[in-house]
Structures are given as structure tokens and as C-alpha cells.
Design a protein around this motif. Structure first.
Motif, short mmCIF file in Angstrom:
data_model
loop_
_atom_site.label_atom_id
_atom_site.label_comp_id
_atom_site.label_asym_id
_atom_site.label_seq_id
_atom_site.Cartn_x
_atom_site.Cartn_y
_atom_site.Cartn_z
N ILE A 189 0.84 -1.20 0.00
CA ILE A 189 0.00 0.00 0.00
C ILE A 189 0.87 1.24 0.00
CG2 ILE A 189 -1.66 1.34 1.36
CD1 ILE A 189 -2.86 -1.43 2.21
N TYR A 190 1.89 1.24 0.83
CA TYR A 190 2.82 2.38 0.88
C TYR A 190 3.39 2.67 -0.51
CZ TYR A 190 7.18 4.89 1.64
OH TYR A 190 8.22 5.79 1.54
N ASN A 191 3.87 1.65 -1.17
CA ASN A 191 4.49 1.86 -2.48
C ASN A 191 3.49 2.20 -3.56
OD1 ASN A 191 7.38 1.55 -2.18
ND2 ASN A 191 6.86 -0.45 -1.38
N SER A 192 2.28 1.67 -3.47
CA SER A 192 1.28 1.99 -4.50
C SER A 192 0.85 3.45 -4.39
CB SER A 192 0.07 1.07 -4.39
OG SER A 192 -0.67 1.32 -3.23
N GLN A 193 0.99 4.03 -3.22
CA GLN A 193 0.67 5.45 -3.05
C GLN A 193 1.83 6.35 -3.45
OE1 GLN A 193 -0.48 5.70 1.06
NE2 GLN A 193 -2.50 4.85 0.68
N LYS A 194 3.02 5.82 -3.36
CA LYS A 194 4.23 6.61 -3.62
C LYS A 194 4.59 6.62 -5.11
CE LYS A 194 8.97 7.07 -2.13
NZ LYS A 194 10.09 6.48 -1.50
N HIS A 195 4.32 5.54 -5.79
CA HIS A 195 4.71 5.39 -7.20
C HIS A 195 3.46 5.39 -8.07
CE1 HIS A 195 8.84 4.42 -6.06
NE2 HIS A 195 8.32 3.65 -5.11
N PHE A 196 3.48 6.15 -9.11
CA PHE A 196 2.31 6.27 -9.97
C PHE A 196 2.15 5.08 -10.91
CE2 PHE A 196 3.32 10.73 -8.91
CZ PHE A 196 2.16 11.01 -8.22
N ALA A 238 5.75 0.58 -8.52
CA ALA A 238 5.25 0.24 -7.18
C ALA A 238 5.55 -1.21 -6.85
CB ALA A 238 3.75 0.51 -7.09
N ARG A 239 5.32 -2.08 -7.82
CA ARG A 239 5.57 -3.51 -7.59
C ARG A 239 7.05 -3.77 -7.36
NH1 ARG A 239 3.57 -6.48 -12.34
NH2 ARG A 239 5.67 -6.16 -13.13
N ASN A 240 7.91 -3.15 -8.15
CA ASN A 240 9.35 -3.35 -7.98
C ASN A 240 9.83 -2.83 -6.62
OD1 ASN A 240 9.58 -4.60 -10.47
ND2 ASN A 240 10.22 -2.74 -11.53
N ALA A 241 9.34 -1.66 -6.23
CA ALA A 241 9.72 -1.10 -4.93
C ALA A 241 9.22 -1.99 -3.80
CB ALA A 241 9.16 0.31 -4.79
N THR A 242 8.01 -2.51 -3.94
CA THR A 242 7.45 -3.40 -2.93
C THR A 242 8.27 -4.68 -2.84
OG1 THR A 242 5.24 -2.49 -3.26
CG2 THR A 242 5.38 -4.65 -2.19
N ASN A 243 8.61 -5.26 -3.98
CA ASN A 243 9.41 -6.48 -3.98
C ASN A 243 10.75 -6.27 -3.29
OD1 ASN A 243 7.41 -7.91 -5.29
ND2 ASN A 243 8.33 -7.69 -7.31
N GLN A 244 11.39 -5.13 -3.55
CA GLN A 244 12.67 -4.84 -2.90
C GLN A 244 12.51 -4.73 -1.39
OE1 GLN A 244 14.05 -1.28 -4.87
NE2 GLN A 244 14.89 -2.42 -6.61
N MET A 245 11.45 -4.05 -0.96
CA MET A 245 11.21 -3.90 0.47
C MET A 245 10.88 -5.24 1.12
SD MET A 245 9.11 -0.38 0.94
CE MET A 245 9.97 1.17 1.17
N ILE A 246 10.08 -6.04 0.46
CA ILE A 246 9.73 -7.36 1.00
C ILE A 246 10.97 -8.23 1.11
CG2 ILE A 246 8.57 -9.53 0.39
CD1 ILE A 246 6.16 -7.81 -0.51
N GLN A 247 11.83 -8.18 0.13
CA GLN A 247 13.06 -8.96 0.17
C GLN A 247 13.94 -8.54 1.34
OE1 GLN A 247 14.57 -8.58 -3.84
NE2 GLN A 247 12.77 -9.63 -4.67
N GLU A 296 9.00 0.48 9.48
CA GLU A 296 9.39 1.88 9.67
C GLU A 296 10.79 2.13 9.15
OE1 GLU A 296 7.37 4.44 10.80
OE2 GLU A 296 5.87 2.89 10.50
N GLY A 297 11.69 1.18 9.34
CA GLY A 297 13.04 1.32 8.81
C GLY A 297 13.05 1.36 7.29
N LEU A 298 12.23 0.53 6.68
CA LEU A 298 12.15 0.50 5.20
C LEU A 298 11.51 1.75 4.65
CD1 LEU A 298 11.15 -3.23 4.84
CD2 LEU A 298 13.26 -2.19 3.98
N ILE A 299 10.45 2.19 5.27
CA ILE A 299 9.78 3.41 4.82
C ILE A 299 10.69 4.62 5.02
CG2 ILE A 299 7.87 4.99 5.32
CD1 ILE A 299 6.11 2.50 5.79
N GLY A 300 11.43 4.62 6.12
CA GLY A 300 12.35 5.69 6.40
C GLY A 300 13.51 5.78 5.43
N GLU A 301 13.91 4.64 4.85
CA GLU A 301 15.01 4.60 3.89
C GLU A 301 14.62 5.21 2.56
OE1 GLU A 301 16.38 0.58 3.40
OE2 GLU A 301 16.95 0.40 5.50
N LYS A 302 13.35 5.20 2.23
CA LYS A 302 12.90 5.63 0.89
C LYS A 302 12.52 7.09 0.87
CE LYS A 302 13.56 1.67 -0.93
NZ LYS A 302 14.55 1.46 -1.89
#
Length: 148
Positions: free
Chosen positions: A67-74, A79-88, A142-148
Motif C-alpha cells: 500500500i505504501y508503495n502503491s501510493q508513492k509510485h504512480f 510500485a511492484r518493484n519497490a514493494t518487492n525490494q522492500m519485501i526482500q 518503519e526502517g524501510l519506509i524511512g530509507e525511501k
């Protein structure tokens, strides 16, 4: 972060499963419908439908990151790539802390059996394991969101 962590723990001790607790705690912060979050995450507790597979704190975290990434990336692909990186990254860090993502391994009991259910209660695994997994999941998010 402390406010979200407190929401997560409060929700968990007041009827929500672990995935619901994580996801709904982010509703205000990420501006999405908490009732929908409660519904969509309802089957992810107890390691996905009480199958003791991937921990609900983990799956709830993955949903919040999406959800965070889908709101951040148009663009969906961004969004999917950013989410995958964060999940990894989340996965590597969570496994480093706990040795597994699986509910059954984390709890070291099979709560789908009478013996395991008793062990879950007797060892107060809800407090001694699940609550810690939830709190650490918030820190990782929070650490992941803070990094971006």
C-alpha cells in the motif's frame, strides 16, 4: 513508530489476528480504509488460515508495504518493484532475527493440535513470541519506509 506499535499490540490482544493488527494499524498513516484492511487480512492470521505457514505479522507487513508503495509510485510496475525490494529486505532482516518466517517454526508448536494448543497457552507464546514478532515487524516497516 511507538504509536503504531501500540495500536498493533492493542489490536492483537483485542480480537484481531496478527496480519489484521499490522495492516489496520497503518490505516491512518497510509490513509486507507481500516474496515477493508480488516476484511482483506482476515485469512492471514495463524500463518495464513491457521495453517502455520508464513507468519501473519509478516504477511500483514507485506500488505502495508504494498500500500505504501502503491501510493508513492504512480506506475504499477514501479510500485511492484519497490514493494518487492522492500519485501526482500524485510524477509532477510526478519529471518536474521527469528530464523524463519513460518508461524510453526517461530512458535515451535503445532497449535492446530490439542497438545500444541495447550503448549501455546502454557508457554504464553502469544506474549512471548507473537507480540515480539509484531513489534519487530513494525520496526522493520518503519526502517524501510524511512530509507525511501
Amino acid at each position: 513508530m511507538k504509536e503504531i506499535e501500540e495500536k498493533v499490540i492493542h489490536s492483537f490482544y483485542n480480537g484481531m489476528n496478527c496480519a489484521q493488527s499490522i495492516l489496520t494499524a497503518y490505516a491512518d498513516h497510509l490513509k486507507f480504509d481500516p474496515a477493508f484492511a480488516l476484511s482483506v487480512s482476515s485469512g492471514f492470521g495463524g500463518g495464513m488460515g491457521k495453517l502455520q505457514k508464513t507468519c501473519g505479522a509478516v504477511t500483514g507487513s507485506f500488505m502495508a508495504l504494498g500500500i505504501y508503495n502503491s501510493q508513492k509510485h504512480f506506475e504499477n510496475i514501479e510500485a511492484r518493484n519497490a514493494t518487492n525490494q522492500m519485501i526482500q529486505k524485510f524477509t532477510v532482516d526478519f529471518e536474521a532475527m527469528y530464523g524463519s518466517l513460518d508461524c510453526k517454526a517461530l512458535l515451535d508448536c503445532d497449535f492446530t493440535t490439542d497438545e500444541g494448543d495447550s503448549q501455546f497457552k502454557d508457554k504464553d507464546l502469544k506474549k512471548n513470541v507473537c507480540s515480539k514478532c509484531l513489534a519487530d515487524s513494525v520496526k522493520l516497516i518503519e526502517g524501510l519506509i524511512g530509507e525511501k
